[in-house]
Write a protein that holds these residues in place. Sequence first.
Motif, mmCIF file in Angstrom:
data_model
loop_
_atom_site.group_PDB
_atom_site.id
_atom_site.type_symbol
_atom_site.label_atom_id
_atom_site.label_comp_id
_atom_site.label_asym_id
_atom_site.label_seq_id
_atom_site.Cartn_x
_atom_site.Cartn_y
_atom_site.Cartn_z
ATOM 1 N N SER A 142 0.810 -1.218 0.000
ATOM 2 C CA SER A 142 0.000 0.000 0.000
ATOM 3 C C SER A 142 0.844 1.268 0.000
ATOM 4 C CB SER A 142 -0.938 0.009 1.206
ATOM 5 O OG SER A 142 -0.195 0.079 2.402
ATOM 6 N N ALA A 194 -3.603 7.608 -2.677
ATOM 7 C CA ALA A 194 -4.773 7.449 -1.812
ATOM 8 C C ALA A 194 -6.075 7.444 -2.613
ATOM 9 C CB ALA A 194 -4.803 8.558 -0.760
ATOM 10 N N GLN A 195 -6.079 8.075 -3.773
ATOM 11 C CA GLN A 195 -7.261 8.038 -4.634
ATOM 12 C C GLN A 195 -7.391 6.690 -5.344
ATOM 13 O OE1 GLN A 195 -6.495 11.470 -7.086
ATOM 14 N NE2 GLN A 195 -7.777 12.788 -5.820
ATOM 15 N N SER A 206 -6.849 1.850 -1.159
ATOM 16 C CA SER A 206 -7.200 1.981 0.254
ATOM 17 C C SER A 206 -6.600 0.820 1.014
ATOM 18 C CB SER A 206 -8.724 1.945 0.440
ATOM 19 O OG SER A 206 -9.340 2.984 -0.244
ATOM 20 N N VAL A 211 -7.139 -1.076 4.669
ATOM 21 C CA VAL A 211 -7.985 -1.186 5.851
ATOM 22 C C VAL A 211 -7.364 -2.220 6.768
ATOM 23 C CG1 VAL A 211 -10.305 -1.668 6.729
ATOM 24 C CG2 VAL A 211 -10.015 -0.660 4.453
ATOM 25 N N VAL A 267 -15.801 4.831 6.425
ATOM 26 C CA VAL A 267 -15.829 4.736 4.960
ATOM 27 C C VAL A 267 -15.764 6.143 4.353
ATOM 28 C CG1 VAL A 267 -17.203 3.994 2.968
ATOM 29 C CG2 VAL A 267 -17.016 2.519 4.977
ATOM 30 N N GLY A 307 -12.462 7.670 3.525
ATOM 31 C CA GLY A 307 -11.856 7.278 2.257
ATOM 32 C C GLY A 307 -12.059 8.298 1.153
ATOM 33 N N ARG A 308 -12.977 9.222 1.336
ATOM 34 C CA ARG A 308 -13.203 10.285 0.352
ATOM 35 C C ARG A 308 -12.252 11.458 0.552
ATOM 36 N NH1 ARG A 308 -14.809 9.583 -4.237
ATOM 37 N NH2 ARG A 308 -15.424 11.738 -4.420
ATOM 38 N N THR A 309 -11.525 11.492 1.652
ATOM 39 C CA THR A 309 -10.643 12.617 1.963
ATOM 40 C C THR A 309 -9.716 12.993 0.815
ATOM 41 O OG1 THR A 309 -10.751 12.051 4.302
ATOM 42 C CG2 THR A 309 -8.937 13.471 3.609
ATOM 43 N N HIS A 369 -11.368 3.207 -7.203
ATOM 44 C CA HIS A 369 -12.051 4.209 -6.384
ATOM 45 C C HIS A 369 -13.469 3.791 -6.227
ATOM 46 C CE1 HIS A 369 -11.781 6.216 -10.505
ATOM 47 N NE2 HIS A 369 -12.924 5.616 -10.456
#
Length: 152
Positions: free
Chosen positions: A49, A75-76, A79, A81, A97, A100-102, A152
């Motif tokens: 990652s 990061a886009q 992910s 986890v 969750v 994850g849009r950050t 994504h």
Amino acid sequence: MKLTTQNLSFSVAKRPLIHKVSLQIEEGEKVGLIGPNGSGKSTLLRLLSGLTKPSHGQIFLDDLPLRHYSRRHLAQLMSFVQQKSNTEDRIRAEDVVALGRTPWLRPFERWDEKHQSFVTDAFHQVGMWHKYDQLWHTLSGGNNNGCILLGH
């Protein structure tokens, strides 16, 4: 999207933990890591990652070395986890969750329905809508160390 490693190695205090791992994971493929405690499964996930840098070898995402991606772009695309939650805070599965849009939010951009729809869709896609409001620390991690999600 394809994730590839070539001769990936990682050492801790000169002790090899990951040694010359070469693999290729194709888009849509599911891969399981099996091994005893301390065998390097979580370390391998952190390497794949981009959270940990390898001692030797390379990692490629779609044939481009992982180090060439900005942290935001990576990061886009990916992910990670982890199984264990280190929080007893009252954070819900939806909130986790939504984090994850950050990487997709611009500075000072407001959270809107577009972003919320990605969160809602994610729960539906994995068949977990019934866990939407559940507190994060009460969710079971099962017997896995974590997972990496591409795309994504």
